[in-house]
Design an enzyme around this catalytic site. Structure first.
Site, mmCIF file in Angstrom:
data_model
loop_
_atom_site.group_PDB
_atom_site.id
_atom_site.type_symbol
_atom_site.label_atom_id
_atom_site.label_comp_id
_atom_site.label_asym_id
_atom_site.label_seq_id
_atom_site.Cartn_x
_atom_site.Cartn_y
_atom_site.Cartn_z
ATOM 1 N N ASP A 66 0.847 -1.199 0.000
ATOM 2 C CA ASP A 66 0.000 0.000 0.000
ATOM 3 C C ASP A 66 0.882 1.249 0.000
ATOM 4 O OD1 ASP A 66 0.843 -0.658 2.523
ATOM 5 O OD2 ASP A 66 -1.148 -0.790 3.399
ATOM 6 N N GLU A 125 -5.398 3.666 3.915
ATOM 7 C CA GLU A 125 -5.875 4.307 5.150
ATOM 8 C C GLU A 125 -7.288 4.849 4.978
ATOM 9 O OE1 GLU A 125 -4.415 4.045 7.882
ATOM 10 O OE2 GLU A 125 -2.357 3.549 7.333
HETATM 11 C C1 LIG Z 1 -2.925 -1.060 9.563
HETATM 12 C C2 LIG Z 1 -3.746 0.124 9.874
HETATM 13 O O1 LIG Z 1 -3.415 0.860 10.783
HETATM 14 N N1 LIG Z 1 -4.842 0.332 9.133
HETATM 15 C C3 LIG Z 1 -5.787 1.357 9.383
HETATM 16 C C4 LIG Z 1 -6.951 1.214 8.433
HETATM 17 C C5 LIG Z 1 -7.984 2.294 8.596
HETATM 18 C C6 LIG Z 1 -9.300 2.011 7.963
HETATM 19 C C7 LIG Z 1 -10.323 3.107 8.136
HETATM 20 N N2 LIG Z 1 -9.810 4.419 7.825
HETATM 21 C C8 LIG Z 1 -10.887 3.096 9.554
HETATM 22 O O2 LIG Z 1 -10.437 3.884 10.392
HETATM 23 O O3 LIG Z 1 -11.812 2.322 9.836
HETATM 24 C C9 LIG Z 1 -6.288 1.279 10.816
HETATM 25 O O4 LIG Z 1 -6.631 2.342 11.385
HETATM 26 O O5 LIG Z 1 -6.354 0.193 11.418
#
Ligand SMILES: CC(=O)N[C@@H](CCC[C@H](N)C(=O)O)C(=O)O
Length: 374
Positions: A66, A125
């Site tokens: 990513d 993200e």
């Molecule tokens: C690995 C990681 O930290 N991923 C993010 C993905 C965010 C998805 C979305 N924006 C949300 O907040 O639901 C994470 O915050 O876990």
């Protein structure tokens, strides 16, 4: 290929999801520098799909990295810190991209039998690049048979990797709640309906949903990460907004939490004389690893100098879950040893993990190349 130099260059230019124009160009320049006749490059929005033809193909293996950054002001004090005050690679995607480039470089020098696709995916993200990418003609045309990916793990030392069969990352849904009431002069609360009070009380009240409305055996998180209200210190707020995220181990628990939030909001509309509107933003499917691929990966790790530890599921989200919903494969954590965790303004992963990651990704491709997973 100088991986540290590449990582530092990428670290300087973090960009929001689907705005990764400089990043895409930088990646293209790096890929061009190792390009040969076996490589086919396709752009998909701000991402890239790089196919490397194998010598005697029976399947297509994909590796996904990513590429977006996070809206955080970096506080590392590093001399190669982000050039954009409002953005930082605080989730390690600069590492993810660099490791993919390192593995690509190795694959060019040491080709394998099968085709390999390197997927540089935007917007992990938010708002989520994996789902639209999987639905795209560009990705479908590549006919990927198996897929894997990694995520940096600040809490693990360099040389330690970790994963597990089944659920690795949670199901997620973003959450945006807007409050609208009657603002007015700070001196006349009885003539207004204060949205700062409504939103802050709401924030505290919905904490009961996880503790009292979900099955304690099934994991759930409801986090409000941002709260805004009003305009000036001596005006009662007419609007307020809560922004957060829901995380669960079971996909159905997300629906329970959403419906409970809606019940709370109906009560609050009455008791706080306001209108509440709710938007769930983007939703990610959980990352469910295929046990057969995890076993192969454990054997790969054993054959290298790395240490394997069994992971526990995490409440982090990853839209890589959408890949694994359609295509068999797995994701793993790569130790990068930072005192500060993911999404922290001082995250500072150890750059010696770059070569470790690139070598391990290449070795996994080699082992997948020789495996026939039924
Ligand atoms: C690995 C990681 O930290 N991923 C993010 C993905 C965010 C998805 C979305 N924006 C949300 O907040 O639901 C994470 O915050 O876990």
């Amino acid at each position: 290929m100088d991986l540290v130099k590449i990582r530092r260059a990428l670290h300087k230019i973090p960009e929001r999801g689907f705005q990764e124009f400089k990043t895409q160009q930088y990646l293209l320049d790096q890929i061009e520098s190792v390009r040969n006749e076996r490589m086919i490059i396709t752009k998909w929005r701000t991402g890239l799909l790089v196919k490397v033809l194998g010598t005697n193909k029976t399947k297509t293996i994909a590796y996904r990295a990513d590429i977006d950054g996070l809206p955080i002001t970096e506080q590392t004090g590093l001399d190669f810190k982000s050039m954009d005050e409002s953005m930082m690679h605080a989730c390690g995607h600069d590492f993810h991209m660099t490791i993919a480039l390192g593995a690509l470089n190795k694959l060019i020098k040491h080709p394998i039998k099968n085709d390999v696709v390197f997927i540089f995916q935007p917007a992990e993200e938010g708002p989520g690049g994996a789902k639209p990418l999987l639905a795209s003609a560009e990705l479908k045309a590549l006919e990927v048979d198996e897929v894997f990916s990694l995520h940096v793990a600040p809490e693990l030392p360099v040389g330690t990797v970790s994963t597990k069969p089944g659920l690795l990352f949670a199901n997620t849904s973003e959450l945006f709640i807007d409050f609208k009431g009657k603002g007015g002069h700070a001196a006349y609360p009885h003539l207004t309906h204060d949205m700062a009070v409504a939103a802050s009380t709401f924030l505290v009240s919905i904490q009961q949903i996880v503790s009292r409305r979900t099955n304690p055996i099934e994991g759930a998180v409801l986090t409000i990460g941002k709260m805004t209200a009003g305009t000036v210190q001596n005006i009662i707020a007419e609007t307020a907004r809560l922004e957060g995220t829901i995380r669960t181990t079971e996909p159905t628990t997300i629906e329970t939490i959403k419906s409970e939030i809606e019940i709370f909001s109906r009560g609050f509309e009455l008791s706080h004389h306001c209108k509440i509107s709710i938007d769930y933003g983007s939703n990610y499917y959980g990352v469910y690893n295929d046990a057969r691929y995890v076993q192969l990966f454990k054997d790969t790790v054993k054959s290298t100098n790395n240490r394997f530890i069994e992971a526990k599921e995490a409440m982090t989200g990853e839209d890589f879950g959408y890949f694994l919903k359609d295509i068999p494969g797995f994701m793993f954590w790569l130790g990068v040893n930072s005192d500060y965790g993911l999404h922290h303004a001082k995250l500072n992963p150890d750059e010696s993990a770059l070569q470790v990651g690139a070598d391990l990704v290449y070795q996994t491709m080699l082992d997948l190349d020789n495996a026939n997973i039924e």
